[in-house]
Design an enzyme around this catalytic site. Structure first.
Site, PDB file in Angstrom:
ATOM      1  N   CYS A 103      -6.779  25.543   7.343  1.00  0.00           N
ATOM      2  CA  CYS A 103      -6.967  24.090   7.453  1.00  0.00           C
ATOM      3  C   CYS A 103      -8.353  23.810   8.008  1.00  0.00           C
ATOM      4  O   CYS A 103      -9.340  23.910   7.309  1.00  0.00           O
ATOM      5  CB  CYS A 103      -5.875  23.502   8.333  1.00  0.00           C
ATOM      6  SG  CYS A 103      -4.246  23.461   7.548  1.00  0.00           S
ATOM      7  N   HIS A 151      -7.653  24.423  14.560  1.00  0.00           N
ATOM      8  CA  HIS A 151      -7.457  25.652  15.335  1.00  0.00           C
ATOM      9  C   HIS A 151      -8.736  26.466  15.444  1.00  0.00           C
ATOM     10  O   HIS A 151      -9.776  26.121  14.865  1.00  0.00           O
ATOM     11  CB  HIS A 151      -6.344  26.494  14.699  1.00  0.00           C
ATOM     12  CG  HIS A 151      -6.580  26.864  13.264  1.00  0.00           C
ATOM     13  ND1 HIS A 151      -7.268  27.991  12.887  1.00  0.00           N
ATOM     14  CD2 HIS A 151      -6.211  26.255  12.105  1.00  0.00           C
ATOM     15  CE1 HIS A 151      -7.309  28.072  11.564  1.00  0.00           C
ATOM     16  NE2 HIS A 151      -6.670  27.018  11.056  1.00  0.00           N
TER      17      HIS A 151
END
Length: 278
Positions: free
Chosen positions: A188, A172
């Site tokens: 992440c 992302h």
């Protein structure tokens, strides 16, 4: 009068210490790919994405085509959390390489997954376990956080599934471009907003993503070492410090101090809300 004398003395003292020519502050060029742009938000509204500071764009962080020596087929995304790069494999032994930031969750999974969902300006909600174990931090987001410049997922998100099950592993954007290339406390795999937008436009649901283990990373990238600034470089490579922008130019256009929950209550934005995103 005393103030005038003081300022005059300071000015003369500075002039005596250097060139008599006007002082020009450094202003490195930001590549076109990382310039400011306007995007369409989740409700059709225009969203202004600031340019990435040149100080954050070291050689390993910038999007670039490089030779690729891995076994994956063209079209595969390869995430290397240990070398802190992401590859989009191209034909002819090439790949587009992106710099990434890696949170704790970024090293909690290794294997091969599939992009099952893509989202533009994604919403976010902490997991029930996060709310239960750290209510002071996460309970305020229990109702979810809408997409936008206040959201830790940034402009785009890719959701990885394996065997039809959510891995809770995300690729992302970010609201903290200074983190790219570094290890972070949460989240992440983050890219510059401009980079995740580029990657997002090139991949489709069903695309394969391989996340390397530490052993694979060392075998294919070689051992890495961390610089004093928090970046990684191949072991043995000279560690050149990144040149910081002058302090007069350090106002960060990404800085967000408050966000609004669905109940419109202001809350402080903190990096740990990026962990184990949904």
């Amino acid at each position: 009068m005393r103030l005038v004398t003081l300022f005059t003395a300071v000015a003369l003292g500075l002039a005596a210490c250097g060139s008599s020519q006007p002082i020009t502050l450094a202003n490195p060029t930001v590549p076109e790919a990382y310039q400011a742009r306007t995007d369409t938000g989740p409700n059709g509204e225009p969203i202004q994405i600031p340019a990435v500071r040149a100080a954050y764009l070291n050689e390993r962080n910038q999007r670039q085509q490089v030779p690729y020596n891995g076994p994956e087929a063209p079209g595969t995304i390869v995430v290397d959390p240990y070398a802190r790069v992401l590859y989009h494999v191209q034909p002819g032994g090439q790949a587009m390489r992106y710099g990434v930031a890696v949170g704790r969750a970024g090293t909690g999974y290794a294997g091969t997954a599939t992009i099952a969902r893509k989202a533009t300006w994604p919403s976010w909600r902490p997991t029930d376990n996060m709310i239960r174990t750290q209510p002071d931090l996460y309970a305020q987001f229990a109702g979810g956080l809408s997409g936008g410049m206040h959201n830790p997922l940034g402009s785009r998100a890719l959701y990885l599934y394996e065997g039809g099950r959510d891995t809770y592993y995300r690729i992302h954007g970010t609201m903290d471009p200074s983190s790219i290339g570094k290890a972070t406390s949460a989240g992440c795999i983050r890219l510059f907003n401009q980079d995740i937008m580029d990657l997002f436009g090139q991949v489709s649901t069903g695309a394969t993503v391989h996340v390397r283990s530490e052993a694979e990373s060392v075998r294919l990238e070689g051992p890495m070492t961390e610089t004093p600034e928090g970046y990684v470089v191949p072991a043995g490579q000279p560690q050149t410090a990144m040149a910081a922008m002058p302090s007069q130019q350090l106002t960060d256009p990404y800085a967000v101090t408050t966000v609004s929950t669905p109940a419109s209550a202001p809350v402080t934005t903190i990096s740990p809300v990026e962990s184990a995103v949904q």
